[in-house]
Motif scaffolding. Structure first.
Motif, short mmCIF file in Angstrom:
data_model
loop_
_atom_site.label_atom_id
_atom_site.label_comp_id
_atom_site.label_asym_id
_atom_site.label_seq_id
_atom_site.Cartn_x
_atom_site.Cartn_y
_atom_site.Cartn_z
N PHE A 49 -4.75 9.58 0.43
CA PHE A 49 -4.70 8.20 -0.03
C PHE A 49 -5.72 7.32 0.66
O PHE A 49 -6.60 6.73 0.03
CB PHE A 49 -3.30 7.63 0.17
N ALA A 50 -5.65 7.22 1.98
CA ALA A 50 -6.55 6.31 2.70
C ALA A 50 -6.47 6.62 4.19
O ALA A 50 -5.61 7.38 4.66
CB ALA A 50 -6.18 4.86 2.45
N THR B 260 -11.14 4.97 1.61
CA THR B 260 -10.43 5.68 0.55
C THR B 260 -11.44 6.37 -0.34
O THR B 260 -12.65 6.33 -0.10
CB THR B 260 -9.54 4.71 -0.26
N LEU C 15 0.83 -1.21 0.00
CA LEU C 15 0.00 0.00 0.00
C LEU C 15 0.86 1.25 0.00
O LEU C 15 0.53 2.25 -0.65
CB LEU C 15 -0.94 -0.01 1.21
N GLN D 189 0.92 6.51 -7.00
CA GLN D 189 -0.26 7.30 -7.37
C GLN D 189 0.00 8.79 -7.17
O GLN D 189 -0.41 9.61 -8.00
CB GLN D 189 -1.47 6.86 -6.56
N HIS E 2 -5.56 -0.89 -5.26
CA HIS E 2 -5.76 -0.55 -3.86
C HIS E 2 -6.61 -1.62 -3.17
O HIS E 2 -6.31 -2.08 -2.07
CB HIS E 2 -6.43 0.82 -3.76
N PHE F 257 -5.38 2.44 -10.19
CA PHE F 257 -4.90 2.59 -8.82
C PHE F 257 -5.94 2.08 -7.82
O PHE F 257 -5.60 1.44 -6.82
CB PHE F 257 -4.54 4.04 -8.53
N LEU G 141 2.06 1.80 -3.47
CA LEU G 141 0.96 2.26 -4.32
C LEU G 141 0.68 3.74 -4.09
O LEU G 141 0.47 4.49 -5.04
CB LEU G 141 -0.30 1.44 -4.04
N ALA G 142 0.70 4.16 -2.83
CA ALA G 142 0.48 5.57 -2.53
C ALA G 142 1.56 6.43 -3.17
O ALA G 142 1.28 7.49 -3.74
CB ALA G 142 0.46 5.78 -1.01
#
Length: 269
Positions: free
Chosen positions: A106-107, A164, A82, A89, A192, A188, A85-86
């Motif tokens: 992001f989340a 998210t 994660l 992105q 995610h 994305f 990925l953040a």
């Protein structure tokens, strides 16, 4: 309605002429004309006078959009965590709204939680804090899920909540995300979900339904279990809608009970 700025027999100074134009605009005039009105039914066909036609705006380059999509797919697929990925992105620069946002959102919540909530995009408060669902709508969301024993701040994945949005940047003026923006973020979002590994998804509002289900019309979709990204998925009305329409909270409570019942039953073998 047309406005005629000429007045025969009167010598107008600039201030008087401007005052008259403003007065006509207030009355509803929206188009100036000369001494004689134009017969628009007698105008030559545009096809006969191509030079007078305004130049059409250039169409967006399809190959450029395809390049952006391919790059988003590659960046998302290359992220194995994660955090990665953040980072990928946030670095993706093919979406214009990122330039006007204060923070990347992001989340929030417990990664690995059984329930993953997907919203639309950050609002003003979310943009300031860099976290999704922290404004008034987010506070209501927390209370809603607390009523069925779920929370974003718990360390227990069984009772956790992971949150998210489709877009991690705030759109200008809190406008709705555009189709091209949703499409750009879809790789994305898909990745995610894969990395967060929830048991089910909750789609809060129309935008996540468009992204995950390719459908919209949240008032018809809400409360009906479906499947997105290979997981059981329940559309719900956004908490912001519930703040504007308190009577809809009764239906939202029914949706929450449906989530609780599915959690109680456990994942299907």
């Amino acid at each position: 309605m047309t406005a005629d700025p000429t007045y025969r027999g009167f010598a107008l100074d600039a201030e008087t002429a401007l005052a008259l134009l403003q007065w006509q605009a207030e009355l509803g005039a929206d188009e100036p004309c000369m001494d004689a009105a134009i017969d628009r039914y007698d105008l030559p066909d545009r096809a006969e006078t191509p030079a007078a036609a305004p130049a059409a705006a250039p169409a967006p380059r399809r190959d450029e959009a395809e390049d952006h999509a391919a790059r988003a797919e590659a960046l998302a697929a290359g992220a194995s965590t994660l955090a990665a990925l953040a980072e990928a992105q946030e670095a993706f620069d093919a979406i214009e709204i990122r330039k006007g946002a204060r923070n990347f959102c992001f989340a929030d919540g417990k990664a690995g939680a059984r329930v993953m909530v997907i919203g639309e995009a950050p609002g003003e408060e979310e943009d300031l804090q860099g976290r999704p669902f922290v404004g008034r709508a987010g506070q209501l969301l927390d209370r809603m899920f607390a009523a069925i024993g779920l929370a974003r701040d718990t360390v227990d994945a069984e009772r956790g909540l992971y949150i998210t949005n489709v877009l991690p940047w705030r759109p200008p003026g809190n406008r709705r995300p555009e189709p091209a923006e949703i499409a750009a973020m879809l790789p994305f979002l898909r990745r995610h979900v894969e990395l967060a590994q929830p048991e089910m998804l909750v789609l809060m509002g129309n935008t996540p339904c468009i992204a995950a289900l390719n459908r919209q019309g949240i008032l018809k979709l809400r409360g009906q279990w479906s499947e997105a990204f290979g997981l059981p998925t329940l559309p719900m009305t956004h908490p912001a809608y519930l703040l504007r329409t308190p009577l809809a909270k009764r239906e939202a409570w029914g949706d929450l009970l449906s989530i609780a019942a599915r959690l109680e039953a456990g994942p299907k073998p």
